[in-house]
Design a protein around this motif. Structure first.
Motif, PDB file in Angstrom:
ATOM      1  N   LEU A   3      43.890  28.598  39.180  1.00  0.00           N
ATOM      2  CA  LEU A   3      44.340  28.893  37.827  1.00  0.00           C
ATOM      3  C   LEU A   3      45.675  29.632  37.787  1.00  0.00           C
ATOM      4  N   HIS A   4      46.459  29.519  38.872  1.00  0.00           N
ATOM      5  CA  HIS A   4      47.764  30.180  38.901  1.00  0.00           C
ATOM      6  C   HIS A   4      48.679  29.421  39.860  1.00  0.00           C
ATOM      7  N   ALA A  32      45.743  25.033  36.769  1.00  0.00           N
ATOM      8  CA  ALA A  32      46.538  25.584  35.672  1.00  0.00           C
ATOM      9  C   ALA A  32      47.978  25.751  36.134  1.00  0.00           C
ATOM     10  N   CYS A  34      51.296  27.377  35.656  1.00  0.00           N
ATOM     11  CA  CYS A  34      51.706  28.628  34.994  1.00  0.00           C
ATOM     12  C   CYS A  34      53.140  28.957  35.385  1.00  0.00           C
ATOM     13  N   ILE A  64      44.858  22.638  32.967  1.00  0.00           N
ATOM     14  CA  ILE A  64      44.874  23.668  31.931  1.00  0.00           C
ATOM     15  C   ILE A  64      46.344  24.052  31.736  1.00  0.00           C
ATOM     16  N   SER A  66      49.513  26.016  30.867  1.00  0.00           N
ATOM     17  CA  SER A  66      49.639  27.471  30.778  1.00  0.00           C
ATOM     18  C   SER A  66      51.087  27.887  30.989  1.00  0.00           C
ATOM     19  N   TYR A  82      46.833  30.933  28.934  1.00  0.00           N
ATOM     20  CA  TYR A  82      46.208  29.614  29.068  1.00  0.00           C
ATOM     21  C   TYR A  82      46.084  28.931  27.709  1.00  0.00           C
TER      22      TYR A  82
END
Length: 223
Positions: A3-4, A32, A34, A64, A66, A82
């Motif tokens: 997620l990063h 994600a 980012c 996702i 972001s 997000y």
């Protein structure tokens, strides 16, 4: 899940298709993107995820969308937001102001390098036009120009805080930014909290303050 993740659209070294290939190899199912202060890579990343899923015959990977926003003293407090959408006019305007500051800061650092007698290449002069330009871009350009042996050396000699070419970022208040991003409908998470170098009591107090402004999570796993 990862997620990063960063891409070449900010300070990462991989393109969206390369990131998807790595995710496939590692068995990652949720990813994600980012990138720092920009949504410019989200469309390319969405396309790469679709192509990866078609190649694998199903919904193997979910994106996702972001963005990572730098706040606080020296821009060291990073927020992962997000649910970013490139068509979100309010978010795009907010990030536009942040990226304009990035460009001004990069131009000042390059001028300082020139004043130090460093050879500034045409590629280096073009860096401020990159929407999410940062010190990593300048450090890599110094290596390519033969003015530093490595990115780490470029930071240690010129670009780290307190070094001769360092220019601080304009400060975005973390609590206000949490509230603003949350108000735009984004899920806001504090990235790599231990990088802030605070003791447990101080960190806890800040997290509780930001939670009251809309912070929804904390990044737990970070190198």
């Amino acid at each position: 899940a990862d997620l990063h993740v960063h891409s070449v659209f900010s300070d990462g070294l991989k393109t969206p298709p390369q990131l998807c290939a790595i995710a496939a190899r590692l068995g990652i199912r949720w990813i994600a993107l980012c990138d720092h202060d920009t949504m410019d890579g989200l469309e390319a990343m969405a396309q790469a995820v679709d192509e990866e899923n078609r190649a694998r015959g199903g919904q193997a990977l979910t994106l996702i969308p972001s963005v990572e926003v730098s706040t606080g003293p020296g821009g060291r407090t990073h927020l992962l937001a997000y649910g970013a959408r490139p068509d979100h006019a309010q978010l795009r305007a907010f990030l536009g102001r942040v990226c304009a500051d990035r460009g001004e800061r990069a131009a000042k650092m390059i001028r300082r390098l020139e004043d130090l007698g460093i050879r500034v290449t045409p590629q280096m002069r073009a860096l401020p036009a990159i929407p999410s330009v940062g010190r990593a871009h300048i450090a890599r350009a110094l290596v390519e120009a033969g003015e530093a042996g490595s990115v780490r050396q470029a930071f240690e000699r010129y670009l780290a805080e307190g070094k001769p070419a360092y220019v601080p970022r304009k400060r975005l208040d973390t609590g206000e930014t949490v509230a603003a991003l949350s108000g735009m409908g984004l899920v806001t998470v504090l990235a790599h909290p231990m990088r802030l170098g605070l003791d447990e009591a101080a960190l806890r107090a800040l997290i509780l303050e930001w939670k009251a402004r809309g912070l929804r999570g904390i990044e737990a796993y970070h190198p």
